[in-house]
Scaffold this motif. Sequence first.
Motif, PDB file in Angstrom:
ATOM      1  N   THR A 199      70.840  11.239  62.482  1.00  0.00           N
ATOM      2  CA  THR A 199      69.480  10.899  61.880  1.00  0.00           C
ATOM      3  C   THR A 199      68.900  12.169  61.532  1.00  0.00           C
ATOM      4  OG1 THR A 199      69.525   8.793  62.933  1.00  0.00           O
ATOM      5  CG2 THR A 199      67.286   9.891  62.230  1.00  0.00           C
ATOM      6  N   PHE A 200      68.729  13.151  62.533  1.00  0.00           N
ATOM      7  CA  PHE A 200      68.194  14.549  62.358  1.00  0.00           C
ATOM      8  C   PHE A 200      68.830  15.240  61.318  1.00  0.00           C
ATOM      9  CE2 PHE A 200      66.508  12.838  66.529  1.00  0.00           C
ATOM     10  CZ  PHE A 200      65.156  12.802  66.200  1.00  0.00           C
ATOM     11  N   VAL A 201      70.133  15.326  61.389  1.00  0.00           N
ATOM     12  CA  VAL A 201      70.875  16.315  60.437  1.00  0.00           C
ATOM     13  C   VAL A 201      70.697  15.644  59.144  1.00  0.00           C
ATOM     14  CG1 VAL A 201      73.111  16.819  59.839  1.00  0.00           C
ATOM     15  CG2 VAL A 201      72.661  16.982  62.029  1.00  0.00           C
ATOM     16  N   ILE A 202      70.845  14.464  58.660  1.00  0.00           N
ATOM     17  CA  ILE A 202      70.471  13.984  57.371  1.00  0.00           C
ATOM     18  C   ILE A 202      69.310  14.158  57.107  1.00  0.00           C
ATOM     19  CG2 ILE A 202      70.641  11.691  56.009  1.00  0.00           C
ATOM     20  CD1 ILE A 202      72.764  10.851  57.831  1.00  0.00           C
ATOM     21  N   ALA A 203      68.309  13.813  57.729  1.00  0.00           N
ATOM     22  CA  ALA A 203      66.842  14.165  57.349  1.00  0.00           C
ATOM     23  C   ALA A 203      66.636  15.480  57.123  1.00  0.00           C
ATOM     24  CB  ALA A 203      65.949  13.684  58.397  1.00  0.00           C
ATOM     25  N   ALA A 204      67.112  16.436  57.852  1.00  0.00           N
ATOM     26  CA  ALA A 204      66.930  17.960  57.521  1.00  0.00           C
ATOM     27  C   ALA A 204      67.357  18.379  56.382  1.00  0.00           C
ATOM     28  CB  ALA A 204      67.478  18.808  58.711  1.00  0.00           C
TER      29      ALA A 204
END
Length: 568
Positions: free
Chosen positions: A75-80
Amino acid sequence: MSTITLSAAEEERGMRRFSRLVLLTLPLLIFLALFFFWPIMGLLKQGFYSQGALSADNYLRLLKVPVYRVVLQNTFVIAAAVTCSCVIMSYPLAYLMATVRPALSKLLFFAVLLPFWSSALVRTSAWVALLQQNGPLNTLLITTRLIDHPVAFLYNFTGVLIGMTHVLMPFVVLPLYASFRALDNSLVQAAQSLGADSIGIFTRVILPLTRPGVVAGAIIVFMNAVGYYITPSLMGGPAQRMIAELISHNISDELNWGIAAALAGVLLLTTLFTLWLFNRLFGLDKLMGGPAAGKGNPPARIRRTRGGRLSALAGLLCAAFLLVPILVVIPISFGTSSFPTFPPAEYGIRWYRNFFQDPKWMGALWQSIEVGVVVTLISTLLGASAALGVYKMRSARKGILEILFIIPMAVPAIITAVALYYLCGPLGLINNSVALIIGHTVMATPYTYITLRAALQSFDPNLELAALSLGANWRQMFRRVMFPALVPGLIGGAVFAFITSFDDVVMALYLTTLRNRTLPKLMYEGLSLDFDPTVISASCVLIAATALMLIAHSLFGRHGEKHATTTR
């Protein structure tokens, strides 16, 4: 020279009147307390219970079980990654919009705003049609002999990155464009006269001066990306599963409310922290420009720096990235085969005929329209009432209320949908669309509130004082002076409320049944279960309606501003 003054008695009556106006905020406060804050608290409470006892086991499992750790990391990797992609692609496009002639700038504005106003599901369906194994992009690459075999663009990280960047990129382009418009040309000219090259001008002049706009847009993109559901579920694979999809899986398939609530708690905490960061850096009053901020006519253009041809080419490619998928899907919709091809081998209206003649599609369309109209009326009343109640309120109380009114717009739809499903399911409100209307009103009302607050902020208080000093009571002043000035804001808020309701998929997945499903839900099923080419035709119908609505809103907005000016 005469001045407008009010007597002490009139001022006292005015204070009592404004104190009564504060009561106008109560309907929206009560509505959000009952159907937003209370359901979410009830959902989050489930995360602290395990086997009927108060426990933190559900949150500990998120850290211990590998699949949950991987999803949180995804989630955080894709959002970033999506945030970085949006920022990188927005710079050349915003720069191009700020440096070209006004006529071309308007065309570029339309290229940004048409996707911005179009349904995320429509844009996702366009990319699914373009990027599939036998789709137009692979066909083009094979025809030009750039590749020998089809490339897998879908159901992987590439597909998710492309789809989410396309959906969220306008949120960076618009504030970044505003920063470019505020740029002082003399600074750029001074850097050029001192021998700075294009890279030096960008890193030392343009980048520092446009940083506020790009940071604001990046925060908004990240806040939306961490809770995104539709695009990752349709264009990603198991390795790209994000928190929102895992919440849905635990509710629909596992019936594990504890884990779903814990995941919702993590997602909500991340979203609220991002919203707090935005408020800390820029203030929520920056949102009072309304969702339609930046949709007006652009001011005078800035001067282009050396190296402008390369940046202009990059800007045109970024504009094509936003617009081409929507345009290419139009001829695809006129194909007659069961699989989308570009260009179609044979043209016809087979799938349009299926859309307009199949009772399933027409029923879903009218259901969406009916729900959208009801939601528009309710959210406009609630938002306008709250905006008038906050009008001229003291800053401390005003800030607290505005945070409460804006939060529903920032909270991911999956959290609100699951919370309302938990509340309304046992009451039987899902079968008759009442739950869906409530959910859409929760999402849409912040847009009407923000738009009306922006209109009230631009309203000249001297007009109000003049009317009152000439003997008009407050109702007469509102009807003859204030209301005509607020009409464009009311129309804009209503348009956004209707689009918010009509385009929603996540709420419809949880708060409707087979009998009362909406058009976006039916389109989602046509993409996720078994590809139905009727979805492409339905998408083109919605694209045409969005373009007409955008043009009409722009024309009406200018007419409304001229009318308000003449009445003054």
